[in-house]
Write a protein that holds these residues in place. Sequence first.
Motif, PDB file in Angstrom:
ATOM      1  N   THR A   1       0.835  -1.283  -0.062  1.00  0.00           N
ATOM      2  CA  THR A   1      -0.037  -0.151   0.175  1.00  0.00           C
ATOM      3  C   THR A   1       0.955   1.150  -0.089  1.00  0.00           C
ATOM      4  OG1 THR A   1      -0.049   0.106   2.331  1.00  0.00           O
ATOM      5  CG2 THR A   1      -1.991  -1.134   1.087  1.00  0.00           C
ATOM      6  N   SER A   2       2.102   1.130   0.003  1.00  0.00           N
ATOM      7  CA  SER A   2       2.992   2.161   0.257  1.00  0.00           C
ATOM      8  C   SER A   2       3.034   3.003  -1.344  1.00  0.00           C
ATOM      9  CB  SER A   2       4.419   2.003   0.593  1.00  0.00           C
ATOM     10  OG  SER A   2       5.135   1.174  -0.353  1.00  0.00           O
ATOM     11  N   MET A   3       2.591   2.282  -2.302  1.00  0.00           N
ATOM     12  CA  MET A   3       2.706   2.744  -3.596  1.00  0.00           C
ATOM     13  C   MET A   3       1.435   3.597  -3.970  1.00  0.00           C
ATOM     14  SD  MET A   3       1.815  -0.378  -6.006  1.00  0.00           S
ATOM     15  CE  MET A   3       3.281  -1.229  -5.758  1.00  0.00           C
ATOM     16  N   LEU A   4       0.395   3.788  -2.803  1.00  0.00           N
ATOM     17  CA  LEU A   4      -0.688   4.410  -3.293  1.00  0.00           C
ATOM     18  C   LEU A   4      -0.542   5.908  -3.691  1.00  0.00           C
ATOM     19  CD1 LEU A   4      -3.099   2.832  -0.585  1.00  0.00           C
ATOM     20  CD2 LEU A   4      -3.139   2.420  -3.003  1.00  0.00           C
ATOM     21  N   PRO A   5       0.506   6.546  -3.072  1.00  0.00           N
ATOM     22  CA  PRO A   5       0.531   8.012  -3.472  1.00  0.00           C
ATOM     23  C   PRO A   5       0.935   8.177  -5.143  1.00  0.00           C
ATOM     24  CG  PRO A   5       1.713   7.689  -1.481  1.00  0.00           C
ATOM     25  CD  PRO A   5       1.318   6.348  -2.129  1.00  0.00           C
ATOM     26  N   LEU A   6       1.560   7.138  -5.565  1.00  0.00           N
ATOM     27  CA  LEU A   6       2.306   7.151  -6.644  1.00  0.00           C
ATOM     28  C   LEU A   6       1.277   6.691  -8.064  1.00  0.00           C
ATOM     29  CD1 LEU A   6       5.958   5.826  -5.669  1.00  0.00           C
ATOM     30  CD2 LEU A   6       4.903   8.285  -5.700  1.00  0.00           C
ATOM     31  N   LEU A   7       0.143   6.310  -7.613  1.00  0.00           N
ATOM     32  CA  LEU A   7      -0.827   5.675  -8.604  1.00  0.00           C
ATOM     33  C   LEU A   7      -1.138   6.654  -9.624  1.00  0.00           C
ATOM     34  CD1 LEU A   7      -2.844   3.230  -6.669  1.00  0.00           C
ATOM     35  CD2 LEU A   7      -0.836   2.537  -8.091  1.00  0.00           C
ATOM     36  N   ARG A   8      -1.211   6.295 -10.987  1.00  0.00           N
ATOM     37  CA  ARG A   8      -1.792   7.204 -11.886  1.00  0.00           C
ATOM     38  C   ARG A   8      -3.232   7.250 -11.852  1.00  0.00           C
ATOM     39  NH1 ARG A   8       0.846   3.726 -16.653  1.00  0.00           N
ATOM     40  NH2 ARG A   8       0.390   2.325 -14.989  1.00  0.00           N
ATOM     41  N   THR A   9      -3.806   8.290 -12.564  1.00  0.00           N
ATOM     42  CA  THR A   9      -5.313   8.683 -12.403  1.00  0.00           C
ATOM     43  C   THR A   9      -5.949   7.424 -13.271  1.00  0.00           C
ATOM     44  OG1 THR A   9      -5.045  11.116 -12.475  1.00  0.00           O
ATOM     45  CG2 THR A   9      -7.102   9.867 -13.151  1.00  0.00           C
ATOM     46  N   GLY A  10      -6.946   6.797 -12.426  1.00  0.00           N
ATOM     47  CA  GLY A  10      -7.641   5.678 -13.203  1.00  0.00           C
ATOM     48  C   GLY A  10      -6.658   4.384 -12.873  1.00  0.00           C
ATOM     49  N   GLU A  11      -5.684   4.365 -12.103  1.00  0.00           N
ATOM     50  CA  GLU A  11      -5.193   3.285 -11.796  1.00  0.00           C
ATOM     51  C   GLU A  11      -5.367   2.807 -10.217  1.00  0.00           C
ATOM     52  OE1 GLU A  11      -0.621   1.184 -11.974  1.00  0.00           O
ATOM     53  OE2 GLU A  11      -0.891   3.389 -12.040  1.00  0.00           O
ATOM     54  N   ALA A  12      -5.680   1.495  -9.907  1.00  0.00           N
ATOM     55  CA  ALA A  12      -5.745   1.142  -8.292  1.00  0.00           C
ATOM     56  C   ALA A  12      -5.445  -0.252  -8.011  1.00  0.00           C
ATOM     57  CB  ALA A  12      -7.582   0.995  -8.367  1.00  0.00           C
ATOM     58  N   LEU A  13      -5.185  -0.272  -6.879  1.00  0.00           N
ATOM     59  CA  LEU A  13      -4.785  -1.406  -6.182  1.00  0.00           C
ATOM     60  C   LEU A  13      -6.077  -2.118  -5.751  1.00  0.00           C
ATOM     61  CD1 LEU A  13      -1.778  -0.662  -3.829  1.00  0.00           C
ATOM     62  CD2 LEU A  13      -1.484  -1.976  -6.098  1.00  0.00           C
ATOM     63  N   VAL A  14      -6.212  -3.242  -6.220  1.00  0.00           N
ATOM     64  CA  VAL A  14      -7.602  -4.159  -5.773  1.00  0.00           C
ATOM     65  C   VAL A  14      -7.091  -5.234  -4.725  1.00  0.00           C
ATOM     66  CG1 VAL A  14      -9.617  -5.428  -6.591  1.00  0.00           C
ATOM     67  CG2 VAL A  14      -8.561  -3.757  -8.310  1.00  0.00           C
ATOM     68  N   LEU A  15      -7.494  -5.272  -3.665  1.00  0.00           N
ATOM     69  CA  LEU A  15      -7.294  -6.054  -2.570  1.00  0.00           C
ATOM     70  C   LEU A  15      -8.365  -6.850  -2.008  1.00  0.00           C
ATOM     71  CD1 LEU A  15      -5.209  -3.284  -0.903  1.00  0.00           C
ATOM     72  CD2 LEU A  15      -4.164  -5.062  -2.298  1.00  0.00           C
ATOM     73  N   GLY A  16      -8.316  -7.927  -1.537  1.00  0.00           N
ATOM     74  CA  GLY A  16      -9.535  -8.564  -0.758  1.00  0.00           C
ATOM     75  C   GLY A  16     -10.035  -9.746  -1.447  1.00  0.00           C
TER      76      GLY A  16
END
Length: 636
Positions: free
Chosen positions: A549-564
Motif C-alpha cells: 500500500t506504500s505505492m498508493l501515492p504514486l498511482l496514476r489517475t484511473g489506476e488502482a490496487l485491488v485487494l481482498g
Amino acid sequence: MKSLLYKPTLLGMVQDVNGTSVSVTLNNNQLTGLTFVEGEGYRVGQVGSFVKIPIGYLDLFGIVSQVGASAVPENIADKEPYGYRWMKIQLIGESYKKGIFQRGISQYPTIDDEVHLVSEDDLAGIYGEHEKQHHLIRIGHIAGAESIDALVDINKLVTRHSAIVGSTGSGKSTTVAGLLSSLSDETRFPASRMLILDVHGEYGHALQDKANIFKVNPDPRNKSEKPLHIPFWAMSFDELLSMTFGEVDETNKGFILEKITELKRKSFRNNHYSGISEQNLTVDTPIPFSIRRLWLYLHRLIYSTHPVPGTGQRFCNITDNFDTANTTEAFVIDETTNRPVQTGDAENIIPPHYQVQKDKQIYLSAINLNLRRPLEGLASKLKDPRYDFLFKPGSLTPDLDGNTREDLSTLMQSWIGSEKRITILDLSGIPLPIMNDIIGILLRILYDALFWARKLSQGGKERPLLVVMEEAHTYLNNTADGLAASIVQRIVKEGRKYGIGAMIVSQRPSEINPTILSQCGTFIALRLSNHTDRSHITGTVSDNLESLTSMLPLLRTGEALVLGEAVKLPMRTIIEPPPKNKRPDSQDPVVCDEVSGELSMHPGGWNIRMEPNPNYDELVLVWRQQNPTLPNIQRK
C-alpha cells in the motif's frame, strides 16, 4: 551454476523465511533488471510484481514488497561484483501445477528454493477467463500486462461488501460508474439490482439510460427524473420523533407514541389491511396516518382556552371528527358575535383562534404537556416546501383519516423492483441539517423490507441488492453516532445473510467509522496522498501486504490496487473508464481551457469571453427557490 544460466524466469534463491515474509537473494546474471521470456520483456524486482516458488507439485505465489542491495567484503567481490542484491516477498497463495489458484498456503518454502518471475501465461492461469466464469467481471487490465484482464468476483464483491477509496481527482466516481455499468449488463445479469445514494447528483448523466433517477425537486423538462418521496409514516417512531419534534422528555414522548398508535389503528380499521392482525400493530408498523391531524390535535390540547378551570375541562379524542364544527374540546366562541371562530385547519397548518385568558372566566389549558416549542418546530417543517418529499410524498400522502392513493408496495417496486437495474436516489436537494438522518432512514427502510422478505422472491436472498454510498465520509464518520452510521454498521455485519451488499465510496477513508471499514472484504484503492488515509487501508486489508500500500501515492489517475476477497491475487490495475459522455458529473471546473473559442469542449472558463450584462436575477431566483434548475419563464 549451469542450471542458473538457462532459466530465463529465475530471479534468485530463498535465503530466509519468516512467516509469510520471504527474503530472496537475486541472481547476478540479470544485470539490467530486464529479462525476456518467449519474446516478452519483464522488469525484474518491481515492487508489486508477482513471483512464484515451485516446490514439487506445488507453486507458491507471492508479491514483491521490497528490493535492495548491500555491499560485500573485498575478498569475495569478484564472486559478487554487483553486491548482494535482494528482495522481500509476501506469500499470498498457491496452486498445483496447471491447477486452480487458491489463497493461503499449505507449505512453506525452504532455503535455496528457486524464485521465478510470473509470466503472462502464469497470470492468465491464475486469473482465469471471464467468458468461462460468469461470476467474474472485467474492470480493466493488469498494469504492465495489457493482455491480462483484471477480474473481480461479483459474489464476493456484493455480499462481502467493498470500499472504493481515492483522493479527489484519482478517478473514483468514474470507477464506480464503469463498475455499475458492467454489473447492469442486461445480457449477463438480467436480474441485477443496485441503488446509489448520490449525495451530489453526479451519476444521473452517466447512467440515465440504465437507471431510474429519483430527485427532490426534479426538473420537469428532464423526463428521466422522477420525484423522490420518503413517506414519514414508514419511519420508526424514534426516527419520526427526531425528524418532527426533536428532543422531548420521556413523559411527552410516551404521550406522542400513544397518539400515533391510535392514529395508525384508526387508519388500519378504515383501510381493512388484510393478512395482519390489529393486535400485532405497533407504533413502528409502516401504516399511514396523518401527521397534520396529530399537529392540530396537540395544538388544541396545549393552546386552547376553556370556560372552566382544571379538571372540569373537556378534551377531544384524537380519533374524533376533525372538521371545523368540532369545538367541544376548546372554548372558541367569539364573545362579541357569539359565533364560532377559526377552529384550525390541519391540511393547511392554520392554528385555531381562542379567547384570551380572563381572570376567573377564561382559563388556559390544564394539559400537562411541555410541547409548545417542539410543536412550533413541527408546524414550520410541515409548511416548509423543502420538507415536502417527507410530509407530502405525492400519492403516498395520507388524508386526515390516513387514506393514501398508493401504498409502500408502489414505492418499493419503483426503487428495487423496476425493469431498470439501477436506481439513483439523488439527495442533492435535501437540507443539509437532516441529510444524515434521511440517509439512515432510507437505508433502514430498505434493510427492513429485505429482511422481512427474505423468504420471498422479491427479497435479497434470491435477488441481492447492492447499495452504493457515495461521499460516505460525510455521514459515516468515526466520531458521529448518527442514524446513518448505526444502520450501516448493521448492514455490513448482518446484511450478507439477507442479500444486502454495501459499497462504501470515499475520498477520506480515515474519517469513516472503523467498524464499517473493517467489514469491507474488498478494497479498490486509487491514488491516496494522505498518510492517515493510507494507514487506514493498510490496517483493514486482510493480506499481509502493508508494504504494497506504500505505492498508493504514486498511482496514476484511473489506476488502482485491488485487494481482498473479490480477487484471487491483489493486483495493480488500470481501470477501464466508461465513454466520456457516460461519466459522472464530478469533473473540476475548467479555469482555462487548452483550446479556446468555438473548439472548446467546455462552456466557460477564464479564457472564454462571457455574454454582456449577465442576468443575475436568475442567480437570485434559483437561490430563493432552493433549486438549481430555472423554471419555464421568459428571461428578462
